[in-house]
Enzyme design. Structure first.
Site, PDB file in Angstrom:
ATOM      1  N   GLU A   1       0.829  -1.215   0.000  1.00  0.00           N
ATOM      2  CA  GLU A   1       0.000   0.000   0.000  1.00  0.00           C
ATOM      3  C   GLU A   1       0.858   1.259   0.000  1.00  0.00           C
ATOM      4  O   GLU A   1       0.513   2.258  -0.647  1.00  0.00           O
ATOM      5  CB  GLU A   1      -0.941   0.000   1.204  1.00  0.00           C
ATOM      6  CG  GLU A   1      -1.952  -1.145   1.225  1.00  0.00           C
ATOM      7  CD  GLU A   1      -2.899  -1.132   0.034  1.00  0.00           C
ATOM      8  OE1 GLU A   1      -3.130  -0.061  -0.557  1.00  0.00           O
ATOM      9  OE2 GLU A   1      -3.403  -2.213  -0.324  1.00  0.00           O
TER      10      GLU A   1
ATOM     11  N   ASP B   1       3.982  -4.390  -5.977  1.00  0.00           N
ATOM     12  CA  ASP B   1       4.594  -5.619  -5.459  1.00  0.00           C
ATOM     13  C   ASP B   1       6.118  -5.514  -5.496  1.00  0.00           C
ATOM     14  O   ASP B   1       6.797  -5.833  -4.512  1.00  0.00           O
ATOM     15  CB  ASP B   1       4.157  -6.829  -6.295  1.00  0.00           C
ATOM     16  CG  ASP B   1       2.696  -7.197  -6.096  1.00  0.00           C
ATOM     17  OD1 ASP B   1       2.102  -6.747  -5.098  1.00  0.00           O
ATOM     18  OD2 ASP B   1       2.150  -7.930  -6.939  1.00  0.00           O
TER      19      ASP B   1
END
Length: 454
Positions: A102, A170
């Site tokens: 996030e 990621d």
């Protein structure tokens, strides 16, 4: 705002949008204000931010009290992590992997590139729209209505991260995770568990999977990247174990007897630290059962064995407050303030006890010492209002209750409090001008939201 040409909002606009977004979130989701939970999630978040690709950016981390497995990033660096995600993680590194992901969405500006909005949209309207999207994923019965009202105004906005956004988050998240001392393999491991769980959930799959689709290729990619780093065994912190126990014990959906059985059955399992976490959970269950003497005995034993563990001190203070032993409770929170100087949550707890022990003037003195960065917190305004109310200063009582409601995103209630303050017969010119200014501000925000729905 973000637009198709890549123009982004200024830092000042981003901060204002983030603050307005968080007020809207507060109005619709149940956020934890527990001092231990907030201290923990903020410390993990800041550890990750310090090792991110933009360590100077401001972030604020908070826990949403929801059983759903989810996390989300908003404008201005606001990142929410559901208690359900924490409880369903099997290691601290798994939880941190989602937070790192996030953080990457924020540092890479994905949030602003994921939606387009009318250039005429006001800041409160844009913030309300973003919050409505988040709430629709957390509590559909609340969010869908808000989205429908806004869509009626022919304004479309969405947070819909692309596959490239997710891969980038990621990739950068794994790097941040490794730099911060966590296990980078925890990201693909957690994704695999979520993907496996989704087969059993069906349409009720974890919301994180719907907003961040996890495919086999994505899991394979993250595993490949994680395996490039040397293997490391990362033990969980005791704070992580205790916060999980606290969140589990604090759940309103779990029956007290079920909680009691859960902690009792695990109290003799694992390492001394793991057993201590289960004892702590059992003590918190005793508090909920109002068996304060038994809770106190557990926490005193734990505090004696682990004197630097803050959670045991706050638990002892909680027992003391329930037993109306305010002097003892204050002594514990003074210790915590010495351990964590400047922590507003422990200061708020101490001030709350001053008010419970009929010391409003002293409470006001301590409130003036709160760092200005935390003077926009809802609890700051609530404590101010209570202090002035105890001193029979009704104008300031209503004035600060207005600020409290506004901080919670309840602007109509804020207006009602200002109007009550304006009716006070003892109102002077200075306060009258302040109240007029705040009333105009609140009314303008309400009008902006009404214009959006037209």
């Amino acid at each position: 705002m973000g637009d198709s040409t890549g123009t982004l909002i200024s830092p000042a606009q981003e901060k204002a949008l983030g603050n307005s977004f968080f007020r809207s979130i507060r109005a619709q989701l149940k956020i934890s204000y527990d001092p231990d939970v907030q201290q923990y999630i903020q410390s993990i978040g800041q550890k990750l931010v310090a090792n991110s690709d933009n360590p100077t950016q401001d972030f604020y981390f908070f826990v949403v009290l929801s059983d759903d497995i989810n996390a989300f990033a908003g404008p201005g660096g606001y990142i929410g992590i559901n208690s359900g995600l924490i409880l369903n993680s099997d290691s601290e590194s798994e939880m941190a992997s989602v937070m790192a992901h996030e953080i990457a969405h924020v540092t890479q500006r994905h949030i602003y590139r994921s939606y387009e909005a009318s250039s005429r949209m006001s800041l409160p309207a844009a913030a309300a729209m973003l919050a409505a999207i988040v709430v629709a994923t957390q509590a559909p019965e609340l969010g869908i209505g808000a989205l429908s009202a806004i869509q009626a105004g022919s304004v479309q906005m969405q947070i819909d991260f692309t596959r490239d956004n997710e891969q980038e988050a990621d990739r950068i998240g794994i790097k941040t995770l490794e730099r911060s001392g966590f296990d980078p393999l925890s990201m693909p491991i957690f994704f695999e568990k979520l993907q496996l769980a989704s087969r059993y959930y069906g349409e009720g799959a974890p919301e994180f999977l719907r907003t961040h689709p996890v495919t086999s290729s994505r899991i394979s990619d993250t595993r490949g990247r994680a395996e490039q780093y040397p293997y490391r065994q990362v033990p969980d912190s005791q704070d992580y174990r205790l916060i999980k126990a606290k969140l589990r014990a604090g759940s309103d959906k779990t029956k007290l007897n079920d909680l009691f059985v859960y902690f009792k059955n695990k109290i003799d399992q694992g390492t001394p630290e793991q057993r201590a976490a289960m004892q702590y959970g059992l003590g918190l269950t005793f508090i909920k059962k109002q068996r304060f003497s038994e809770a106190k005995e557990i926490f005193q034993s734990l505090n004696h064995r682990y004197p630097q563990q803050r959670e045991y001190l706050t638990a002892l203070a909680q027992v003391a407050v329930n037993q109306r032993d305010f002097e003892t409770a204050k002594s514990y929170y003074l210790q915590l303030q010495q351990m964590y100087p400047g922590n507003p949550q422990y200061q708020f707890e101490y001030i709350s006890i001053l008010l419970k022990s009929s010391q409003p003037k002293l409470a006001l003195q301590y409130l003036r010492l709160i760092d200005y960065r935390y003077q926009q917190h809802p609890r700051y305004y609530l404590l101010l209002a209570r202090a002035y109310g105890n001193l029979d200063e009704d104008v300031n009582l209503h004035r600060y209750m207005a600020e409290y409601f506004y901080a919670l995103g309840q602007t109509n209630s804020a207006i009602m409090q200002i109007e009550l303050a304006q009716k006070d017969k003892g109102l002077n010119f200075y306060l009258s001008a302040i109240l007029d200014d705040r009333l105009n501000f609140f009314q303008a925000e309400i009008q902006a939201l009404k214009d959006l729905q037209m």
